[in-house]
Design a protein around this motif. Structure first.
Motif, short mmCIF file in Angstrom:
data_model
loop_
_atom_site.label_atom_id
_atom_site.label_comp_id
_atom_site.label_asym_id
_atom_site.label_seq_id
_atom_site.Cartn_x
_atom_site.Cartn_y
_atom_site.Cartn_z
N ASN A 1 76.60 -36.20 43.22
CA ASN A 1 75.64 -36.86 42.61
C ASN A 1 75.42 -38.32 43.21
N ARG A 2 74.15 -38.54 43.67
CA ARG A 2 73.93 -39.48 44.68
C ARG A 2 74.25 -40.93 44.15
N TRP A 3 73.87 -40.95 42.83
CA TRP A 3 74.06 -42.29 42.05
C TRP A 3 75.64 -42.70 42.07
N LEU A 4 76.46 -41.67 41.74
CA LEU A 4 77.92 -41.72 41.45
C LEU A 4 78.40 -42.17 43.18
N ALA A 5 78.10 -41.48 43.97
CA ALA A 5 78.46 -41.60 45.26
C ALA A 5 78.34 -42.90 45.78
N ARG A 6 77.03 -43.68 45.40
CA ARG A 6 76.50 -44.81 45.85
C ARG A 6 77.65 -45.75 45.07
N VAL A 7 77.85 -45.73 43.86
CA VAL A 7 78.65 -46.68 43.05
C VAL A 7 80.10 -46.49 43.66
N SER A 8 80.37 -45.14 43.92
CA SER A 8 81.85 -45.25 44.41
C SER A 8 82.01 -45.93 45.60
N ILE A 9 81.11 -45.60 46.79
CA ILE A 9 81.21 -46.46 48.14
C ILE A 9 81.23 -47.80 47.82
N ALA A 10 80.27 -48.20 47.06
CA ALA A 10 80.18 -49.85 46.74
C ALA A 10 81.70 -50.40 46.23
N VAL A 11 82.49 -49.65 45.28
CA VAL A 11 83.77 -49.95 44.88
C VAL A 11 84.62 -49.78 46.20
N TRP A 12 84.39 -48.58 46.88
CA TRP A 12 85.28 -48.62 48.13
C TRP A 12 85.43 -49.96 49.32
N ARG A 13 84.10 -50.09 49.20
CA ARG A 13 83.73 -51.33 50.18
C ARG A 13 84.68 -52.88 49.58
N LEU A 14 84.77 -52.73 48.42
CA LEU A 14 85.40 -53.95 48.03
C LEU A 14 86.79 -54.17 48.30
N PHE A 15 87.26 -52.95 48.96
CA PHE A 15 89.01 -53.12 49.16
C PHE A 15 88.97 -52.94 50.57
N THR A 16 87.91 -52.46 51.59
CA THR A 16 87.90 -51.95 52.85
C THR A 16 87.16 -52.75 53.60
N ASP A 17 87.05 -52.38 55.19
CA ASP A 17 85.83 -52.96 55.86
C ASP A 17 84.94 -51.68 56.21
N LEU A 18 84.57 -51.03 55.38
CA LEU A 18 83.86 -49.58 55.61
C LEU A 18 82.61 -50.05 56.30
N ASP A 19 82.26 -49.33 57.52
CA ASP A 19 81.18 -49.52 57.99
C ASP A 19 80.31 -48.40 58.47
#
Length: 290
Positions: A40-58
């Motif tokens: 689900n692209r919307w769920l994936a986008r939200v999950s990645i946004a949360v992930w970025r709160l705790f890491t330096d995801l590039d």
């Protein structure tokens, strides 16, 4: 500023250890695996946004920029040329992006996961594997953080001769846990890949170790997904030619790869605990071929 403070809060040693280890690790890992595969692209986008709160995801080097699932982002490919391969035939390259942990000479049969926390390579390899080629050899521990590129590659030309799969726990493998849990790598789920180098005929052992949230390992040359519910076979003979830099497989999240080489190999210049390294950069130097 608030984001930095949030990260520092969760990076406190006692809190980090509690949140990542004093939990039902295996159950949480299985649930995370299922969640990550929801397309689900919307769920994936939200999950990645949360992930970025705790890491330096590039994701600037990712081949694709839109992901159907969190799993697709974890196992992303990179654009062509993002990881140049060192061509020097005397050099073994790093199989992955990583932060170097404990490394150096094997003291007979003993290595260290952290200062004061030794383990035996025979226990790490399991009862069916012969670890004697690596006695008094050299090893490097490579830790992949959750934000890193998770695919791993062949350190040199050769043939994969055997894979041993060892099921186990899913302790976190960050420095905080390594300094608190004895023989952690020997407790966790892992695989032992035996690689025979084309140059000199030396053996290497590549040991991917799973961790909490990441207990799945894909090996292309066996076309099998190794995970906590996998029930065998544990011994998988194979004879697969690989070229330096060829992709071998991937982790489903982030974890650790330990590379063992026989006596006579040397760590590449600049390799030491805390070094940041990318796939394709020099990791070890081979002995002269006679």
């Amino acid at each position: 500023m608030k984001l930095t403070a949030l990260r520092r809060f969760f990076q406190q040693e006692d809190l980090n250890f509690l949140l990542t280890n004093r939990v039902p690790r295996i159950l949480l890992t299985r649930l995370t695996g299922r969640f990550s595969r929801i397309e689900n692209r919307w769920l994936a986008r939200v999950s990645i946004a949360v992930w970025r709160l705790f890491t330096d995801l590039d994701l600037s080097e990712a081949k694709q920029q839109r992901f159907d699932s969190l799993h697709d982002c974890f196992t992303r490919e990179l654009v062509e040329g993002a990881r140049p391969i060192t061509t020097d035939p005397d050099v073994l390259i790093s199989p992955c992006d990583a932060i170097v942990g404990a490394c150096g000479e094997v003291a007979g049969t003993r290595v260290f996961q952290a200062k004061g926390f030794p383990y035996e390579i025979g226990e790490l390899f399991g009862p069916t594997q012969d670890a004697t080629p690596f006695h008094d050899g050299v090893y490097v521990t490579l830790r992949l953080t959750s934000a890193m590129y998770h695919r791993f590659h062949a350190p040199h030309d050769g043939r994969i001769e055997h894979v041993t799969y060892l099921s186990g726990d899913t302790w976190n493998v960050n420095p905080i846990a390594l300094a608190r849990v004895e023989r952690l790598f020997c407790r966790n789920e892992r695989a032992v890949l035996r690689l025979r180098l084309a140059r000199g005929g030396h053996q290497l052992a590549i040991v991917p170790v799973a961790a909490i949230l990441v207990a799945s390992l894909r090996l292309h040359f066996l076309d099998v997904l190794l995970h906590l519910r996998y029930r065998g076979p544990n011994e998988m003979p194979c004879d697969t030619a690989v070229a330096k830099g060829k992709e071998l497989g991937w982790f489903e999240h982030g974890s650790t790869i330990i590379v063992f080489a026989p006596r006579g190999f040397l760590l590449a210049e600049g390799i030491g605990s805390g070094t940041h390294i990318r796939m394709g950069q020099p990791l070890m130097r081979m002995p002269a071929v006679r």
